[in-house]
Enzyme design. Structure first.
Site, PDB file in Angstrom:
ATOM      1  N   SER A  37      58.641  18.628  38.345  1.00 60.16           N
ATOM      2  CA  SER A  37      57.872  16.518  38.118  1.00 60.16           C
ATOM      3  C   SER A  37      58.556  16.596  39.725  1.00 60.16           C
ATOM      4  O   SER A  37      59.558  16.756  40.279  1.00 60.16           O
ATOM      5  CB  SER A  37      59.288  15.980  36.928  1.00 60.16           C
TER       6      SER A  37
ATOM      7  N   TYR B 203      67.322  15.832  33.679  1.00 62.19           N
ATOM      8  CA  TYR B 203      65.675  16.131  33.513  1.00 62.19           C
ATOM      9  C   TYR B 203      65.605  16.450  34.935  1.00 62.19           C
ATOM     10  O   TYR B 203      64.926  17.512  35.357  1.00 62.19           O
ATOM     11  CB  TYR B 203      65.056  15.146  33.449  1.00 62.19           C
TER      12      TYR B 203
END
Length: 257
Positions: free
Chosen positions: A144, A154
């Site tokens: 990401s 994350y």
């Protein structure tokens, strides 16, 4: 048309929805047989049926929970089967956590870390053993653009995937194996809905389409790029993130619906 026995095979985790489903579709469209991995067997079978009918390929179903050791072991077993080699591995399965680190249950954080880092590492390890023996293969790790931003665990997990992919691509390219971390920004999939995020919190211009993300990522992997950042807007964001202070690029917290 090439016979099914001579076609290469791609294994995609998290293959029933979102980017995983689009990876499966585009790889099938290119003529690869596919192994679809996810938890929901019924959705897997429906997806496999559609791909076989639409693209004249063979779609194998492997139901596995990749946050559990038994599920990971089942996929490792499939990747290690030299009689049915997997030439392309797409580590796509992922989950998101809506709240901040201290507000999340630590069990959820451990599951999150296992899926994004430990599982991807184990599957890559199993795939590489066979790919290096054959001196050919491709591994795609869905990371990401958050990997370049300070956005909690994350971001930390995705940063690990990017770092690992950079190294592995450098290490194994001379042996015929290409490893790429694909780093999309906000993308229209079920991912944010499942985590309960209010998607209106991100402006419309920041949202990408899954089809273009996957198409650009697959092309970058074929070219041997270690890191693929789909779209010019996110390439610019990632470049800016390298020079601006962390407090500026951290952005607003996620909001629930």
């Amino acid at each position: 048309m090439t016979s099914s026995a001579l076609k290469t095979t791609a294994l995609i985790t998290g293959a029933t929805a979102g980017l995983g489903a689009e990876f499966a579709r585009q790889l099938a469209e290119q003529g690869h047989n596919v192994v679809l991995v996810a938890r929901d067997r019924e959705r897997l079978q429906a997806r496999a049926h559609d791909l076989e009918n639409n693209y004249s390929i063979t779609a194998e179903v492997l139901s596995a929970d990749l946050t559990e050791d038994a599920g990971v072991a089942a996929v490792v077993g499939r990747l290690s089967d030299v009689s049915r080699p997997v030439e392309i591995l797409v580590n796509n399965a992922g989950i998101g956590l809506l709240h901040s680190f201290v507000k999340n249950d630590i069990a959820d954080e451990k599951k999150h870390l296992k899926l994004h880092v430990e599982t991807a590492m184990e599957l890559s390890h199993a795939a590489l053993k066979v790919m290096l023996e054959r001196r050919a293969g491709r591994i795609i790790n869905v990371a990401s653009v958050a990997a370049f931003l300070p956005r909690g665990t994350y971001s930390a997990a995705k940063a690990w995937l990017v770092s690992f992919s950079r190294w592995a691509n450098l290490e194994y390219a001379r042996d015929g194996v290409k490893v790429t971390a694909i780093c999309p920004g906000f993308t229209h999939t079920e991912f944010h809905d499942r985590m309960g995020m209010d998607k209106a919190a991100a402006p419309r211009w920041m949202w990408l389409q899954a089809e273009s993300v996957v198409r650009e990522g697959l092309a970058d992997n074929l070219r041997g790029k270690a890191v693929s950042i789909p779209s010019k807007r996110y390439k610019i964001l990632a470049a800016v993130a390298r020079v601006l202070p962390s407090r500026v690029i951290a952005g607003p917290p996620r909001k629930a619906k």
